[in-house]
Write a protein that holds these residues in place. Structure first.
Motif, PDB file in Angstrom:
ATOM      1  N   GLN A 157       0.817  -1.220   0.000  1.00 30.74           N
ATOM      2  CA  GLN A 157       0.000   0.000   0.000  1.00 30.74           C
ATOM      3  C   GLN A 157       0.849   1.267   0.000  1.00 30.74           C
ATOM      4  O   GLN A 157       0.328   2.353   0.209  1.00 30.74           O
ATOM      5  N   GLY A 158       2.153   1.134  -0.194  1.00 27.46           N
ATOM      6  CA  GLY A 158       3.016   2.303  -0.273  1.00 27.46           C
ATOM      7  C   GLY A 158       4.249   2.172   0.604  1.00 27.46           C
ATOM      8  O   GLY A 158       4.299   1.376   1.532  1.00 27.46           O
ATOM      9  N   VAL A 159       5.250   2.983   0.282  1.00 27.84           N
ATOM     10  CA  VAL A 159       6.504   2.996   1.020  1.00 27.84           C
ATOM     11  C   VAL A 159       6.356   3.909   2.234  1.00 27.84           C
ATOM     12  O   VAL A 159       5.951   5.062   2.103  1.00 27.84           O
ATOM     13  N   ILE A 160       6.676   3.381   3.402  1.00 30.15           N
ATOM     14  CA  ILE A 160       6.662   4.167   4.631  1.00 30.15           C
ATOM     15  C   ILE A 160       8.041   4.785   4.851  1.00 30.15           C
ATOM     16  O   ILE A 160       8.160   5.956   5.183  1.00 30.15           O
ATOM     17  N   ARG A 161       9.082   3.969   4.651  1.00 30.19           N
ATOM     18  CA  ARG A 161      10.450   4.431   4.878  1.00 30.19           C
ATOM     19  C   ARG A 161      11.398   3.642   3.993  1.00 30.19           C
ATOM     20  O   ARG A 161      11.233   2.432   3.825  1.00 30.19           O
ATOM     21  N   PHE A 162      12.398   4.341   3.458  1.00 28.94           N
ATOM     22  CA  PHE A 162      13.436   3.664   2.672  1.00 28.94           C
ATOM     23  C   PHE A 162      14.789   4.276   2.981  1.00 28.94           C
ATOM     24  O   PHE A 162      14.957   5.492   2.927  1.00 28.94           O
ATOM     25  N   THR A 163      15.747   3.413   3.328  1.00 28.15           N
ATOM     26  CA  THR A 163      17.154   3.787   3.439  1.00 28.15           C
ATOM     27  C   THR A 163      17.953   2.679   2.764  1.00 28.15           C
ATOM     28  O   THR A 163      17.373   1.701   2.286  1.00 28.15           O
ATOM     29  N   ASP A 164      19.271   2.812   2.760  1.00 30.92           N
ATOM     30  CA  ASP A 164      20.078   1.746   2.162  1.00 30.92           C
ATOM     31  C   ASP A 164      20.135   0.501   3.045  1.00 30.92           C
ATOM     32  O   ASP A 164      20.670  -0.521   2.637  1.00 30.92           O
ATOM     33  N   LYS A 165      19.522   0.582   4.260  1.00 30.57           N
ATOM     34  CA  LYS A 165      19.524  -0.561   5.182  1.00 30.57           C
ATOM     35  C   LYS A 165      18.136  -1.037   5.593  1.00 30.57           C
ATOM     36  O   LYS A 165      18.007  -2.052   6.265  1.00 30.57           O
ATOM     37  N   GLU A 166      17.090  -0.301   5.197  1.00 28.82           N
ATOM     38  CA  GLU A 166      15.740  -0.692   5.625  1.00 28.82           C
ATOM     39  C   GLU A 166      14.694  -0.218   4.625  1.00 28.82           C
ATOM     40  O   GLU A 166      14.772   0.884   4.098  1.00 28.82           O
ATOM     41  N   GLY A 169      22.976  -2.141   1.558  1.00 30.34           N
ATOM     42  CA  GLY A 169      23.130  -1.766   0.151  1.00 30.34           C
ATOM     43  C   GLY A 169      21.847  -1.814  -0.653  1.00 30.34           C
ATOM     44  O   GLY A 169      21.869  -2.172  -1.828  1.00 30.34           O
ATOM     45  N   PHE A 170      20.734  -1.428  -0.055  1.00 27.65           N
ATOM     46  CA  PHE A 170      19.446  -1.516  -0.747  1.00 27.65           C
ATOM     47  C   PHE A 170      19.329  -0.493  -1.876  1.00 27.65           C
ATOM     48  O   PHE A 170      19.696   0.668  -1.731  1.00 27.65           O
ATOM     49  N   ILE A 171      18.778  -0.973  -2.968  1.00 21.99           N
ATOM     50  CA  ILE A 171      18.446  -0.146  -4.126  1.00 21.99           C
ATOM     51  C   ILE A 171      17.073  -0.589  -4.601  1.00 21.99           C
ATOM     52  O   ILE A 171      16.825  -1.786  -4.765  1.00 21.99           O
ATOM     53  N   ILE A 172      16.188   0.363  -4.829  1.00 23.62           N
ATOM     54  CA  ILE A 172      14.886   0.035  -5.418  1.00 23.62           C
ATOM     55  C   ILE A 172      15.084  -0.001  -6.923  1.00 23.62           C
ATOM     56  O   ILE A 172      15.342   1.020  -7.551  1.00 23.62           O
ATOM     57  N   LYS A 173      14.999  -1.190  -7.494  1.00 28.57           N
ATOM     58  CA  LYS A 173      15.211  -1.366  -8.933  1.00 28.57           C
ATOM     59  C   LYS A 173      13.966  -1.036  -9.737  1.00 28.57           C
ATOM     60  O   LYS A 173      14.056  -0.612 -10.870  1.00 28.57           O
ATOM     61  N   SER A 174      12.805  -1.257  -9.125  1.00 26.93           N
ATOM     62  CA  SER A 174      11.544  -1.008  -9.825  1.00 26.93           C
ATOM     63  C   SER A 174      10.477  -0.725  -8.770  1.00 26.93           C
ATOM     64  O   SER A 174      10.435  -1.385  -7.736  1.00 26.93           O
ATOM     65  N   ILE A 175       9.620   0.253  -9.070  1.00 28.35           N
ATOM     66  CA  ILE A 175       8.512   0.533  -8.163  1.00 28.35           C
ATOM     67  C   ILE A 175       7.293   0.920  -8.987  1.00 28.35           C
ATOM     68  O   ILE A 175       7.370   1.738  -9.897  1.00 28.35           O
ATOM     69  N   PRO A 183       2.669   1.172  -8.459  1.00 28.01           N
ATOM     70  CA  PRO A 183       1.715   1.455  -7.375  1.00 28.01           C
ATOM     71  C   PRO A 183       1.540   0.334  -6.352  1.00 28.01           C
ATOM     72  O   PRO A 183       1.364   0.598  -5.174  1.00 28.01           O
ATOM     73  N   GLU A 184       1.594  -0.931  -6.764  1.00 22.29           N
ATOM     74  CA  GLU A 184       1.404  -2.036  -5.817  1.00 22.29           C
ATOM     75  C   GLU A 184       2.522  -3.070  -5.877  1.00 22.29           C
ATOM     76  O   GLU A 184       2.394  -4.148  -5.311  1.00 22.29           O
ATOM     77  N   GLU A 185       3.625  -2.749  -6.552  1.00 25.69           N
ATOM     78  CA  GLU A 185       4.726  -3.702  -6.691  1.00 25.69           C
ATOM     79  C   GLU A 185       6.050  -2.973  -6.498  1.00 25.69           C
ATOM     80  O   GLU A 185       6.185  -1.815  -6.852  1.00 25.69           O
ATOM     81  N   ILE A 186       7.019  -3.692  -5.933  1.00 26.55           N
ATOM     82  CA  ILE A 186       8.346  -3.119  -5.734  1.00 26.55           C
ATOM     83  C   ILE A 186       9.391  -4.220  -5.830  1.00 26.55           C
ATOM     84  O   ILE A 186       9.161  -5.344  -5.385  1.00 26.55           O
ATOM     85  N   LEU A 187      10.516  -3.912  -6.458  1.00 28.56           N
ATOM     86  CA  LEU A 187      11.648  -4.831  -6.546  1.00 28.56           C
ATOM     87  C   LEU A 187      12.812  -4.192  -5.807  1.00 28.56           C
ATOM     88  O   LEU A 187      13.267  -3.111  -6.166  1.00 28.56           O
ATOM     89  N   LEU A 188      13.264  -4.860  -4.755  1.00 24.71           N
ATOM     90  CA  LEU A 188      14.351  -4.370  -3.918  1.00 24.71           C
ATOM     91  C   LEU A 188      15.562  -5.267  -4.100  1.00 24.71           C
ATOM     92  O   LEU A 188      15.452  -6.488  -4.028  1.00 24.71           O
ATOM     93  N   GLU A 189      16.725  -4.645  -4.341  1.00 23.70           N
ATOM     94  CA  GLU A 189      17.973  -5.399  -4.439  1.00 23.70           C
ATOM     95  C   GLU A 189      18.928  -4.946  -3.360  1.00 23.70           C
ATOM     96  O   GLU A 189      18.893  -3.797  -2.931  1.00 23.70           O
ATOM     97  N   GLY A 190      19.770  -5.849  -2.924  1.00 21.61           N
ATOM     98  CA  GLY A 190      20.747  -5.612  -1.876  1.00 21.61           C
ATOM     99  C   GLY A 190      20.946  -6.905  -1.114  1.00 21.61           C
ATOM    100  O   GLY A 190      20.488  -7.964  -1.539  1.00 21.61           O
ATOM    101  N   ILE A 191      21.618  -6.822   0.006  1.00 15.47           N
ATOM    102  CA  ILE A 191      21.802  -8.002   0.848  1.00 15.47           C
ATOM    103  C   ILE A 191      20.694  -8.003   1.892  1.00 15.47           C
ATOM    104  O   ILE A 191      20.644  -7.134   2.763  1.00 15.47           O
ATOM    105  N   ILE A 192      19.788  -8.956   1.787  1.00 13.72           N
ATOM    106  CA  ILE A 192      18.627  -9.021   2.671  1.00 13.72           C
ATOM    107  C   ILE A 192      18.956  -9.931   3.846  1.00 13.72           C
ATOM    108  O   ILE A 192      19.265 -11.109   3.664  1.00 13.72           O
ATOM    109  N   ASN A 193      18.897  -9.350   5.044  1.00 12.47           N
ATOM    110  CA  ASN A 193      19.206 -10.111   6.254  1.00 12.47           C
ATOM    111  C   ASN A 193      17.970 -10.522   7.029  1.00 12.47           C
ATOM    112  O   ASN A 193      17.981 -11.539   7.720  1.00 12.47           O
ATOM    113  N   HIS A 194      16.894  -9.728   6.924  1.00 16.76           N
ATOM    114  CA  HIS A 194      15.742  -9.979   7.789  1.00 16.76           C
ATOM    115  C   HIS A 194      14.476  -9.405   7.144  1.00 16.76           C
ATOM    116  O   HIS A 194      14.483  -8.285   6.652  1.00 16.76           O
TER     117      HIS A 194
END
Length: 95
Positions: free
Chosen positions: A43-52, A68-74, A76-87
């Motif tokens: 339903q939308g982005v609340i917060r974005f940083t390179d770590k969250e 190292g988060f980067i939003i590769k694609s966004i 209205p209802e879809e998002i592709l996040l790249e980086g090292i996902i820990n949690h």
């Protein structure tokens, strides 16, 4: 009333073999290793940083943490996040 609506939706999923994410307005996460995650039905982005990344859901939010988060694609209802996902964590609390 809300419990009854949830019960009806679960019944529809079980009896009519409908996809739960569509009927119950749930998010769908597709993860490839720990390198990227594709989230549908947010339903939308609340917060974005390179770590969250925090995404609003119909009820609650999804919190993704890593490095190292980067939003590769966004969309209205879809998002592709790249980086090292820990949690990845779902919270029903909106704070």
């Amino acid at each position: 009333m809300k419990k009854f609506q949830t019960w009806i939706k679960k019944w529809m999923v079980d009896q009519m073999d409908l996809p739960a994410d569509v009927v119950m307005d749930l998010p769908r996460l597709t993860m490839v290793g720990h390198l990227h995650v594709y989230i549908e039905n947010h339903q939308g982005v609340i917060r974005f940083t390179d770590k969250e990344l925090r995404l609003a859901m119909t009820e609650g939010q999804i919190i993704i943490q890593g490095e190292g988060f980067i939003i590769k694609s966004i969309l209205p209802e879809e998002i592709l996040l790249e980086g090292i996902i820990n949690h990845i964590h779902y919270s029903d609390n909106l704070n």
